[in-house]
Design an enzyme around this catalytic site. Structure first.
Site, mmCIF file in Angstrom:
data_model
loop_
_atom_site.group_PDB
_atom_site.id
_atom_site.type_symbol
_atom_site.label_atom_id
_atom_site.label_comp_id
_atom_site.label_asym_id
_atom_site.label_seq_id
_atom_site.Cartn_x
_atom_site.Cartn_y
_atom_site.Cartn_z
ATOM 1 N N LEU A 1 0.809 -1.220 0.107
ATOM 2 C CA LEU A 1 -0.068 0.012 0.091
ATOM 3 C C LEU A 1 0.886 1.187 -0.074
ATOM 4 C CD1 LEU A 1 -2.728 1.384 -0.076
ATOM 5 C CD2 LEU A 1 -2.612 1.180 2.687
ATOM 6 N N ASP B 1 11.224 3.940 11.980
ATOM 7 C CA ASP B 1 10.729 2.401 12.763
ATOM 8 C C ASP B 1 9.607 3.030 13.724
ATOM 9 O OD1 ASP B 1 10.178 0.212 14.455
ATOM 10 O OD2 ASP B 1 12.534 0.100 14.965
ATOM 11 N N THR C 1 2.096 -7.723 9.331
ATOM 12 C CA THR C 1 0.823 -8.385 8.669
ATOM 13 C C THR C 1 0.963 -9.950 8.438
ATOM 14 O OG1 THR C 1 1.765 -7.849 6.469
ATOM 15 C CG2 THR C 1 0.508 -6.241 7.346
ATOM 16 N N TYR D 1 -2.916 -11.174 15.758
ATOM 17 C CA TYR D 1 -2.925 -10.099 14.660
ATOM 18 C C TYR D 1 -4.373 -9.284 14.741
ATOM 19 C CZ TYR D 1 -3.735 -7.820 10.211
ATOM 20 O OH TYR D 1 -3.825 -6.850 9.198
#
Length: 297
Positions: A16, A37, A67, A130
């Site tokens: 993205l 970071d 992810t 997640y």
């Protein structure tokens, strides 16, 4: 004439982030995790301070995320650091410097037991580490005091990085048939359309009539299963979609539980005056037309 928009995109090396950086006519700074970071408070504060000082219309679009859904089950510390602690630091920096924040989240915050598209205010209940970390990130952003919008999306694919479309294209060239889960329902979302939608939101939140800070959903239109998605990929490749066979979630166990149903309603998105996304199937055709070579092995 309004001042030009300048967008800082943490996670700029992801699929993205790279799509956002490639959009024409938009000033985008898209540092990857090696350059920015989110778990480093000093680096985040420095980046947001520099953005605020250099632009009359700054906005942050956070595309940085951990992810690896299955790996997160055993790598919880890192997943929480990136998906929850990082957004908390980023939101605090945006709040103190008056910079609007758009934070990208996921359908995995829902339990997946619905039978109609989820609205932003529906009860959440993630069933994976997640999903828990992404929900914690949402809560951190929305509770930070920043002018913040959480944008949930789903089943994202694009020309950059690894994703389902590229995997299906690779396997199509290697196997006569392919079994794909057919009892999980969601909506594929092309990064090309998602990036354009996020920029439209960024333009709105930095304009004179900004929509209310809230949770919004932005995905492709319609719904399908993973097997249906795979068959559509085969069609775009000129391959026989009947080569994609159906299997169940139980046939293909994974460490992290996937939502059985994770279609997201775009009603709040449209009510905010933002452009509706095209249907997922039309978007897939457009993705192959624009970046077909990137999806083929």
């Amino acid at each position: 004439m309004s001042s030009p928009l300048t967008i800082l995109v943490p996670g700029g090396s992801g699929q993205l982030g790279r799509e956002l950086a490639a959009l024409p006519g938009v000033s985008v700074r898209a540092p990857g995790s090696a350059e920015l970071d989110l778990t480093s408070a000093g680096a985040v504060i420095e980046a947001v301070t520099a953005l605020a000082a250099s632009s009359a219309r700054p906005v942050v679009v956070n595309a940085a995320a951990y992810t690896a859904v299955d790996k997160a089950e055993t790598d919880q510390g890192r997943a929480f650091a990136v998906n929850a602690d990082g957004p908390r630091v980023l939101a605090a920096a945006c709040s103190s410097r008056g910079v609007p924040l758009i934070h990208v989240s996921t359908d995995y915050v829902f339990p997946g037991d619905a039978d109609k598209p989820y609205e932003p205010g529906d009860p959440v209940g993630p069933r994976s580490v997640y999903g828990l970390t992404k929900l914690a990130g949402e809560d951190a952003v929305l509770g930070s005091g920043a002018r913040a919008w959480v944008v949930r999306t789903s089943w994202v694919y694009g020309a950059h990085g690894k994703n389902f479309v590229k995997t299906m294209a690779r396997l199509e060239s290697q196997r006569d048939t392919l079994s794909v889960v057919d009892d999980q329902v969601g909506t594929p979302t092309w990064t090309g359309d998602l990036a354009a939608g996020l920029v439209a939101l960024a333009e709105a939140v930095t304009g004179d009539a900004a929509p209310e800070a809230r949770v919004l959903h932005c995905t492709g239109g319609g719904e399908t299963t993973w097997a249906g998605f795979a068959r559509a990929v085969f069609e775009e490749l000129g391959a026989d979609p009947a080569r994609v066979l159906s299997c169940t979630t139980a046939d293909y166990p994974t460490p992290a539980k996937r939502p059985a149903y994770s279609v997201l309603s775009d009603r709040a998105w449209r009510e905010s005056g933002l452009p509706p996304m095209r249907g997922w199937r039309a978007a897939l055709a457009a993705a192959f037309q624009v970046d077909g070579a990137a999806y083929r092995p």
